[in-house]
Design a protein around this motif. Structure first.
Motif, PDB file in Angstrom:
ATOM      1  N   TRP A   1       0.291   9.427   1.181  1.00  0.00           N
ATOM      2  CA  TRP A   1       0.356   9.327  -0.314  1.00  0.00           C
ATOM      3  C   TRP A   1       1.601  10.551  -0.632  1.00  0.00           C
ATOM      4  O   TRP A   1       1.927  11.201   0.142  1.00  0.00           O
ATOM      5  CB  TRP A   1      -0.990  10.088  -0.785  1.00  0.00           C
ATOM      6  CG  TRP A   1      -2.120   9.162  -0.701  1.00  0.00           C
ATOM      7  CD1 TRP A   1      -2.772   8.827   0.436  1.00  0.00           C
ATOM      8  CD2 TRP A   1      -2.749   8.136  -1.293  1.00  0.00           C
ATOM      9  NE1 TRP A   1      -3.841   8.123   0.394  1.00  0.00           N
ATOM     10  CE2 TRP A   1      -3.771   7.637  -0.819  1.00  0.00           C
ATOM     11  CE3 TRP A   1      -2.451   7.853  -2.782  1.00  0.00           C
ATOM     12  CZ2 TRP A   1      -4.754   6.591  -1.403  1.00  0.00           C
ATOM     13  CZ3 TRP A   1      -3.379   6.901  -3.345  1.00  0.00           C
ATOM     14  CH2 TRP A   1      -4.308   6.361  -2.678  1.00  0.00           C
TER      15      TRP A   1
ATOM     16  N   ARG B   1       0.922   4.106  -2.795  1.00  0.00           N
ATOM     17  CA  ARG B   1       0.556   5.513  -2.712  1.00  0.00           C
ATOM     18  C   ARG B   1       1.820   6.427  -2.903  1.00  0.00           C
ATOM     19  O   ARG B   1       1.470   7.721  -3.129  1.00  0.00           O
ATOM     20  CB  ARG B   1       0.303   5.727  -1.225  1.00  0.00           C
ATOM     21  CG  ARG B   1      -0.965   5.074  -0.845  1.00  0.00           C
ATOM     22  CD  ARG B   1      -1.559   5.192   0.630  1.00  0.00           C
ATOM     23  NE  ARG B   1      -2.897   4.669   0.993  1.00  0.00           N
ATOM     24  CZ  ARG B   1      -3.531   4.617   2.195  1.00  0.00           C
ATOM     25  NH1 ARG B   1      -2.875   5.362   3.101  1.00  0.00           N
ATOM     26  NH2 ARG B   1      -4.526   4.050   2.265  1.00  0.00           N
TER      27      ARG B   1
ATOM     28  N   ASN C   1      -1.617   3.453   8.342  1.00  0.00           N
ATOM     29  CA  ASN C   1      -2.278   4.343   6.971  1.00  0.00           C
ATOM     30  C   ASN C   1      -0.908   5.235   6.638  1.00  0.00           C
ATOM     31  O   ASN C   1      -1.079   6.381   6.991  1.00  0.00           O
ATOM     32  CB  ASN C   1      -3.321   5.148   7.645  1.00  0.00           C
ATOM     33  CG  ASN C   1      -4.051   5.962   6.672  1.00  0.00           C
ATOM     34  OD1 ASN C   1      -4.034   5.754   5.413  1.00  0.00           O
ATOM     35  ND2 ASN C   1      -4.736   7.061   7.299  1.00  0.00           N
TER      36      ASN C   1
ATOM     37  N   VAL D   1       0.595  -1.342   0.080  1.00  0.00           N
ATOM     38  CA  VAL D   1      -0.099   0.091  -0.140  1.00  0.00           C
ATOM     39  C   VAL D   1       0.845   1.144   0.021  1.00  0.00           C
ATOM     40  O   VAL D   1       0.569   2.246  -0.708  1.00  0.00           O
ATOM     41  CB  VAL D   1      -0.855   0.017   1.205  1.00  0.00           C
ATOM     42  CG1 VAL D   1      -1.714   1.278   1.384  1.00  0.00           C
ATOM     43  CG2 VAL D   1      -2.035  -1.085   0.947  1.00  0.00           C
TER      44      VAL D   1
ATOM     45  N   SER E   1      -5.885   1.999  -2.788  1.00  0.00           N
ATOM     46  CA  SER E   1      -4.569   2.571  -2.821  1.00  0.00           C
ATOM     47  C   SER E   1      -3.766   2.419  -4.130  1.00  0.00           C
ATOM     48  O   SER E   1      -2.458   2.955  -4.146  1.00  0.00           O
ATOM     49  CB  SER E   1      -3.768   2.002  -1.654  1.00  0.00           C
ATOM     50  OG  SER E   1      -4.305   2.293  -0.246  1.00  0.00           O
TER      51      SER E   1
END
Length: 323
Positions: free
Chosen positions: A307, A46, A304, A42, A73
């Motif tokens: 980006w 990102r 999390n 992920v 993602s």
């Protein structure tokens, strides 16, 4: 410029965090998609690196959560296996410093059932780097097949390994026994200082790096939380400070660091093959960027990762350097 493809092989785990219960005698959980390799995939996607995830994803409620999260993602799931077994669940309880203590529900779950036939169906022709590690490399019956797959892939791709020791599920002795083989086939070994304490409790960082270099791996990076990271390229060391961070929790920070490291190296054209063109200054720059990615992950709840646009807003110079 399109960055090189990184393929990540490993588990996706439902991370359940305790939250205030609605009524006495009840336990409330907030479930987020996690698992070290999934977090790394992920974070790579990102950041802008083409990331393909080789996983065995269940069709249960957690498996559907995983798919939605990974695809949102930008992770490529075309090679993922649709598995009949249930998903793995990890219940995390955070201490006052945001450190997580886990209990796992992982018996007979989808992540560990890899077969040689499933892995043989994967085309690695376009893969510049293959990253794996964590429980996927040690949990049977699939661990041996995954290790053999990495050994075959090392003929054409840079191999990155993160042991991510989980002593509640697999004894550290199992990791110690297999680690020399991983070092022999890997080009990059990233682990935490906690991992080092479990694997080689009587070793300094320098002594451990030298032992792993002797076993075959040219680049070792050990992350140390708020004390930054130490990188060793065939014995030449670099110490990298951690940026100041308001820590919410540390879940997924190491996985984000690995992604930042691979992303930066790929953007500089340094992934592929045996890292023979890599210099310690390149490693230092990549670790500085990786530390920024990890710091932003620590500033939010759960795994999390940021980006690319968030990095550009916070640190334009780093965002530009990473491509």
């Amino acid at each position: 410029m399109r960055l090189p493809l990184v393929t990540v092989l490993g588990e996706c785990v439902a991370d359940a965090f305790t939250v205030p219960a609605p009524a006495p005698g009840e336990l409330a959980l907030r479930v987020l998609p996690g698992g070290g390799p999934a977090n790394t995939a992920v974070a790579l996607a990102r950041l802008g690196t083409p990331a393909r995830f080789l996983a065995r994803l269940s069709d249960d409620v957690f498996g559907r959560l995983f798919r939605d999260h990974l695809e949102a993602s930008g992770v490529d799931l075309t090679a993922a296996v649709r598995a009949p077994e249930p998903s793995t669940l990890a219940v995390a309880e955070l201490d006052g410093r945001g450190q997580a203590a886990y209990s796992f529900h992982a018996q007979g779950t989808a992540d560990w059932q890899w077969t040689a036939a499933e892995l043989a169906a994967t085309d690695l022709g376009s893969t510049t780097c293959l990253h794996s590690g964590s429980l996927t490399l040690v949990r049977e019956p699939g661990g041996t097949a995954v290790e053999d797959f990495l050994a075959r892939a090392s003929a054409t791709a840079t191999i990155s390994v993160d042991p991510n020791v989980r002593p509640l599920l697999v004894a550290p002795e199992v990791y110690r026994e297999r680690l020399p083989r991983w070092c022999a086939l890997a080009d990059l070994l990233r682990l935490s200082e906690d991992d080092l304490g479990l694997l080689l409790p009587d070793h300094t960082i320098e002594r451990a790096c030298d032992a792993w270099h002797a076993a075959g791996v040219p680049l070792v990076v050990i992350t140390r939380g708020e004390r930054g990271a130490v990188a060793s390229l065939n014995g030449e060391r670099a110490a990298v400070p951690a940026p100041p961070t308001e820590v919410v929790d540390t879940v997924g920070a190491g996985d984000s660091f690995t992604a930042g490291l691979l992303h930066h190296l790929g953007a500089k054209g340094l992934l592929g093959g045996r890292l023979t063109d890599l210099r310690v200054d390149d490693v230092f720059d990549a670790c500085v960027f990786a530390s920024q990615v990890a710091a932003l992950t620590c500033g939010v709840t759960g795994p999390n990762p940021p980006w690319a646009r968030q990095l550009r807003l916070q640190a334009p110079a780093l965002g530009h350097a990473a491509g």
